[in-house]
Design a protein around this motif. Structure first.
Motif, PDB file in Angstrom:
ATOM      1  N   LEU A 227      -7.307 -12.729  -8.118  1.00 37.14           N
ATOM      2  CA  LEU A 227      -6.856 -11.549  -8.302  1.00 37.14           C
ATOM      3  C   LEU A 227      -6.556 -10.731  -7.106  1.00 37.14           C
ATOM      4  CD1 LEU A 227      -6.684 -10.983 -12.349  1.00 37.14           C
ATOM      5  CD2 LEU A 227      -5.390 -12.116 -10.796  1.00 37.14           C
ATOM      6  N   VAL A 228      -7.819 -10.824  -6.506  1.00 34.16           N
ATOM      7  CA  VAL A 228      -7.553  -9.641  -5.471  1.00 34.16           C
ATOM      8  C   VAL A 228      -7.461  -9.989  -4.358  1.00 34.16           C
ATOM      9  CG1 VAL A 228      -9.372  -7.965  -4.699  1.00 34.16           C
ATOM     10  CG2 VAL A 228      -9.363  -8.075  -6.868  1.00 34.16           C
ATOM     11  N   HIS A 229      -7.775 -11.173  -3.240  1.00 36.71           N
ATOM     12  CA  HIS A 229      -8.052 -11.810  -2.315  1.00 36.71           C
ATOM     13  C   HIS A 229      -6.082 -12.311  -1.920  1.00 36.71           C
ATOM     14  CE1 HIS A 229      -9.468 -13.449   1.690  1.00 36.71           C
ATOM     15  NE2 HIS A 229      -8.900 -15.275   1.511  1.00 36.71           N
ATOM     16  N   PRO A 230      -5.504 -12.505  -2.562  1.00 36.35           N
ATOM     17  CA  PRO A 230      -4.549 -13.395  -1.965  1.00 36.35           C
ATOM     18  C   PRO A 230      -3.234 -12.149  -1.833  1.00 36.35           C
ATOM     19  CG  PRO A 230      -4.800 -14.981  -4.207  1.00 36.35           C
ATOM     20  CD  PRO A 230      -5.884 -13.005  -4.610  1.00 36.35           C
ATOM     21  N   TYR A 231      -3.329 -10.629  -2.397  1.00 38.21           N
ATOM     22  CA  TYR A 231      -3.103  -9.437  -2.302  1.00 38.21           C
ATOM     23  C   TYR A 231      -3.682  -8.881  -1.059  1.00 38.21           C
ATOM     24  CZ  TYR A 231      -1.378 -10.048  -6.561  1.00 38.21           C
ATOM     25  OH  TYR A 231      -0.191 -10.247  -7.479  1.00 38.21           O
ATOM     26  N   LEU A 232      -4.512  -9.408  -0.527  1.00 33.11           N
ATOM     27  CA  LEU A 232      -5.753  -8.220   0.821  1.00 33.11           C
ATOM     28  C   LEU A 232      -5.207  -9.600   1.765  1.00 33.11           C
ATOM     29  CD1 LEU A 232      -8.757  -7.537  -0.183  1.00 33.11           C
ATOM     30  CD2 LEU A 232      -6.516  -6.047  -0.496  1.00 33.11           C
ATOM     31  N   ASN A 233      -5.136 -10.432   1.970  1.00 31.11           N
ATOM     32  CA  ASN A 233      -5.278 -11.187   2.699  1.00 31.11           C
ATOM     33  C   ASN A 233      -3.348 -12.052   2.924  1.00 31.11           C
ATOM     34  OD1 ASN A 233      -6.637 -13.299   4.523  1.00 31.11           O
ATOM     35  ND2 ASN A 233      -5.354 -14.990   3.654  1.00 31.11           N
ATOM     36  N   TYR A 234      -3.206 -11.773   1.912  1.00 30.78           N
ATOM     37  CA  TYR A 234      -1.326 -12.269   2.500  1.00 30.78           C
ATOM     38  C   TYR A 234      -1.044 -11.492   3.157  1.00 30.78           C
ATOM     39  CZ  TYR A 234       3.516 -13.893   2.052  1.00 30.78           C
ATOM     40  OH  TYR A 234       5.231 -13.959   2.536  1.00 30.78           O
ATOM     41  N   SER A 235      -0.448 -11.636   4.426  1.00 31.40           N
ATOM     42  CA  SER A 235       0.501 -11.074   5.810  1.00 31.40           C
ATOM     43  C   SER A 235      -0.598  -9.808   6.199  1.00 31.40           C
ATOM     44  CB  SER A 235       2.234 -10.487   5.267  1.00 31.40           C
ATOM     45  OG  SER A 235       2.635 -10.418   6.044  1.00 31.40           O
ATOM     46  N   ILE A 236      -1.549 -10.515   6.574  1.00 32.29           N
ATOM     47  CA  ILE A 236      -2.364  -9.077   6.874  1.00 32.29           C
ATOM     48  C   ILE A 236      -2.301  -8.983   7.923  1.00 32.29           C
ATOM     49  CG2 ILE A 236      -4.293 -10.738   6.717  1.00 32.29           C
ATOM     50  CD1 ILE A 236      -6.242  -8.551   6.323  1.00 32.29           C
ATOM     51  N   LEU A 237      -1.666  -9.792   8.785  1.00 34.43           N
ATOM     52  CA  LEU A 237      -1.505  -9.759  10.810  1.00 34.43           C
ATOM     53  C   LEU A 237      -0.671  -8.834  10.757  1.00 34.43           C
ATOM     54  CD1 LEU A 237      -2.479 -11.094  13.370  1.00 34.43           C
ATOM     55  CD2 LEU A 237      -0.956 -13.041  13.149  1.00 34.43           C
ATOM     56  N   ASN A 238       0.207  -8.754  10.092  1.00 35.95           N
ATOM     57  CA  ASN A 238       1.250  -7.179   9.644  1.00 35.95           C
ATOM     58  C   ASN A 238       1.056  -5.981   9.375  1.00 35.95           C
ATOM     59  OD1 ASN A 238       3.624  -9.571  11.590  1.00 35.95           O
ATOM     60  ND2 ASN A 238       3.154 -10.478   9.481  1.00 35.95           N
ATOM     61  N   TRP A 239       0.597  -6.234   7.504  1.00 34.10           N
ATOM     62  CA  TRP A 239       0.238  -4.685   7.637  1.00 34.10           C
ATOM     63  C   TRP A 239      -1.198  -3.768   7.747  1.00 34.10           C
ATOM     64  CZ3 TRP A 239      -3.502  -4.113   4.382  1.00 34.10           C
ATOM     65  CH2 TRP A 239      -3.805  -5.311   2.962  1.00 34.10           C
ATOM     66  N   GLY A 240      -1.821  -4.893   8.084  1.00 32.92           N
ATOM     67  CA  GLY A 240      -3.013  -4.922   8.572  1.00 32.92           C
ATOM     68  C   GLY A 240      -3.233  -3.903   9.884  1.00 32.92           C
ATOM     69  N   ARG A 241      -2.276  -3.672  10.280  1.00 28.81           N
ATOM     70  CA  ARG A 241      -1.915  -2.830  11.104  1.00 28.81           C
ATOM     71  C   ARG A 241      -1.855  -1.127  10.958  1.00 28.81           C
ATOM     72  NH1 ARG A 241       2.317  -5.894  15.037  1.00 28.81           N
ATOM     73  NH2 ARG A 241       2.474  -8.218  13.979  1.00 28.81           N
ATOM     74  N   ALA A 242      -1.309  -1.306   9.640  1.00 28.28           N
ATOM     75  CA  ALA A 242      -0.678  -0.023   9.435  1.00 28.28           C
ATOM     76  C   ALA A 242      -2.239   1.607   9.786  1.00 28.28           C
ATOM     77  CB  ALA A 242      -0.732   0.414   7.803  1.00 28.28           C
ATOM     78  N   SER A 243      -1.753   2.218   9.206  1.00 29.08           N
ATOM     79  CA  SER A 243      -2.857   3.814   9.411  1.00 29.08           C
ATOM     80  C   SER A 243      -3.568   3.212   8.395  1.00 29.08           C
ATOM     81  CB  SER A 243      -2.080   4.633   9.998  1.00 29.08           C
ATOM     82  OG  SER A 243      -1.764   5.416   8.368  1.00 29.08           O
ATOM     83  N   ASN A 244      -5.645   4.353   9.298  1.00 31.22           N
ATOM     84  CA  ASN A 244      -6.349   4.550   8.466  1.00 31.22           C
ATOM     85  C   ASN A 244      -5.513   5.086   6.820  1.00 31.22           C
ATOM     86  OD1 ASN A 244      -7.540   2.464   9.780  1.00 31.22           O
ATOM     87  ND2 ASN A 244      -8.287   4.587  11.041  1.00 31.22           N
ATOM     88  N   ALA A 245      -5.212   5.340   6.454  1.00 29.54           N
ATOM     89  CA  ALA A 245      -4.334   6.298   5.852  1.00 29.54           C
ATOM     90  C   ALA A 245      -4.106   5.734   4.745  1.00 29.54           C
ATOM     91  CB  ALA A 245      -3.998   7.897   5.870  1.00 29.54           C
ATOM     92  N   THR A 246      -2.498   5.325   5.543  1.00 27.54           N
ATOM     93  CA  THR A 246      -1.945   3.968   4.645  1.00 27.54           C
ATOM     94  C   THR A 246      -3.168   3.097   4.198  1.00 27.54           C
ATOM     95  OG1 THR A 246      -0.547   4.480   5.776  1.00 27.54           O
ATOM     96  CG2 THR A 246      -0.317   2.645   4.732  1.00 27.54           C
ATOM     97  N   ILE A 247      -4.367   2.062   3.845  1.00 27.92           N
ATOM     98  CA  ILE A 247      -5.008   1.467   4.038  1.00 27.92           C
ATOM     99  C   ILE A 247      -6.430   1.585   2.948  1.00 27.92           C
ATOM    100  CG2 ILE A 247      -6.430  -0.722   4.640  1.00 27.92           C
ATOM    101  CD1 ILE A 247      -4.757  -0.964   7.288  1.00 27.92           C
ATOM    102  N   GLN A 248      -6.745   2.982   3.189  1.00 31.95           N
ATOM    103  CA  GLN A 248      -7.819   3.060   2.500  1.00 31.95           C
ATOM    104  C   GLN A 248      -7.747   3.422   1.153  1.00 31.95           C
ATOM    105  OE1 GLN A 248     -10.629   4.847   4.926  1.00 31.95           O
ATOM    106  NE2 GLN A 248     -11.792   4.338   3.072  1.00 31.95           N
ATOM    107  N   PRO A 249      -6.836   3.419   0.601  1.00 29.28           N
ATOM    108  CA  PRO A 249      -6.771   2.715  -0.861  1.00 29.28           C
ATOM    109  C   PRO A 249      -7.266   1.393  -1.478  1.00 29.28           C
ATOM    110  CG  PRO A 249      -5.156   4.361  -0.232  1.00 29.28           C
ATOM    111  CD  PRO A 249      -5.685   3.863   1.069  1.00 29.28           C
TER     112      PRO A 249
END
Length: 381
Positions: A227-249
């Motif tokens: 329930l948690v890992h798939p949403y964190l891992n999927y396409s993280i190579l792309n969205w993982g570069r978002a700003s710290n403020a965006t990813i902090q939640p």
């Protein structure tokens, strides 16, 4: 998607088009497909086998006790067959040659993008090249769903997306602020906020489930990985570069899930991650980047990436450790957006990875890198 995140640094205007094809698997013309197979070298007995697989198929419609007469199928690949997706890809694979668009194909999802420094030139070129795409689709007896075909205008300049007039066969294509493509939510600001917000909603639900049901640690880990890992891992190579403020939640929600999972109340949060053998979000992104870079060196990526990076040894004439450790040159960038591109981040993440991990085989690289990251000091928790 790499070019999607690098557009702002180049100061180009980029138009991303997402084509929606109508009943694609049902519209493949048998004669065209058989001729393409022959062109690609499938001949003799093999060619006859595929021809017999497609031709002379019959079907009927049954509703309750009533059944229609059988009719011969003249087009389409049989759905449910293992070979049908491959046959469809062969049928549409020359879409990339139909125009000067940069084309990405994934099954029946077709993504086109084009960049230019001039807004007017981009608009003219996009519409001219779309005419070629439309002619190609009609020649292949495929049709577009114009109402579901959209585009995103990506630019660092002050352009209103609606001012770009995109027309296909007298149909106006509407611009969108964000679109879902292969499970990722893209937005015209390249901020990844819609995607992160969607993941945030899913993780909040997962934390609620984890907090209400107390069970053993192994079961809780299974729930976390479901329930948690798939949403964190999927396409993280792309969205993982978002700003710290965006990813902090997402970082806070993952930390919450880890605390719920771990019965050990004492110790730091970093020790909780190590105990559960789970990477925190920043390290999970570093792992994904490292995996990408290792694939680059192993020649496992598409040809598009063959000259994507510049080896430090090619510009460093002295035989130093940095030049001989498969390290890459970090390019100069013009903006903060450029610092979020994989071309910039990749070499920076790759450089500090120990040589014994870099030179590992693909089979052992992942678990070695994960072990290294788990015990690496992390200040972002």
């Amino acid at each position: 998607m790499m070019n999607y995140s690098e557009t702002f640094d180049t100061k180009l205007i980029t138009c991303f088009l997402f084509l929606d094809l109508s009943k694609t698997f049902d519209c493949c013309d048998h004669e065209i497909l058989v001729d393409k197979l022959y062109h690609y070298g499938i001949r003799g007995v093999s060619h006859k086998l595929f021809s017999n697989f497609l031709h002379n198929r019959m079907q009927c419609t049954k509703i309750g006790e009533f059944k229609s007469s059988y009719k011969r199928i003249s087009c389409g690949v049989p759905q449910g067959s293992v070979i049908s997706p491959l046959l469809f890809l062969i049928y549409v694979n020359d879409t990339t040659k139909a125009s000067s668009f940069h084309t990405t194909l994934f099954s029946d999802d077709i993504n086109l993008h084009m960049s230019n420094s001039s807004f007017n030139v981009l608009q003219t070129t996009v519409n001219l090249e779309l005419c070629k795409i439309d002619h190609w689709l009609r020649a292949k007896k495929l049709s577009l769903n114009y109402n579901k075909t959209n585009f995103i205008l990506l630019t660092s300049r002050k352009h209103n997306p609606s001012s770009l007039k995109v027309i296909i066969y007298n149909h106006n294509i509407s611009p969108e602020d964000n679109l879902k493509y292969l499970g990722a939510l893209l937005d015209n600001k390249s901020s990844w906020k819609p995607h992160v917000q969607n993941a945030q909603t899913q993780l909040s639900r997962a934390c609620g489930i984890l907090s209400k049901h107390y069970t053993t640690l192994p079961v809780l880990k299974v729930v976390y990985n479901s329930l948690v890992h798939p949403y964190l891992n999927y396409s993280i190579l792309n969205w993982g570069r978002a700003s710290n403020a965006t990813i902090q939640p997402l970082i806070k929600l993952q930390n919450k899930a880890i605390k719920i999972n771990n019965p050990i109340n004492s110790g730091s949060l970093e020790e909780h991650f190590q105990h559960l053998n789970i990477l925190c979000l920043p390290k999970l992104y570093s792992f994904s980047v490292g995996e990408f870079m290792h694939s680059y060196y192993s020649k496992l990526l598409l040809n598009h990436f063959d000259e994507y990076f510049v080896a430090l040894s090619s510009i460093h004439y002295h035989s130093t450790r940095l030049a001989t450790s498969k390290n890459l040159c970090v390019p100069r960038v013009n903006s903060s957006s450029g610092k979020c591109s994989i071309k910039f981040i990749g070499p920076k993440v790759w450089s500090p990875i120990p040589d014994d991990i870099k030179f590992s085989t693909t089979f052992t690289f992942k678990w070695k890198l994960k072990k290294h990251l788990l015990h690496e000091k992390n200040s972002q928790l």
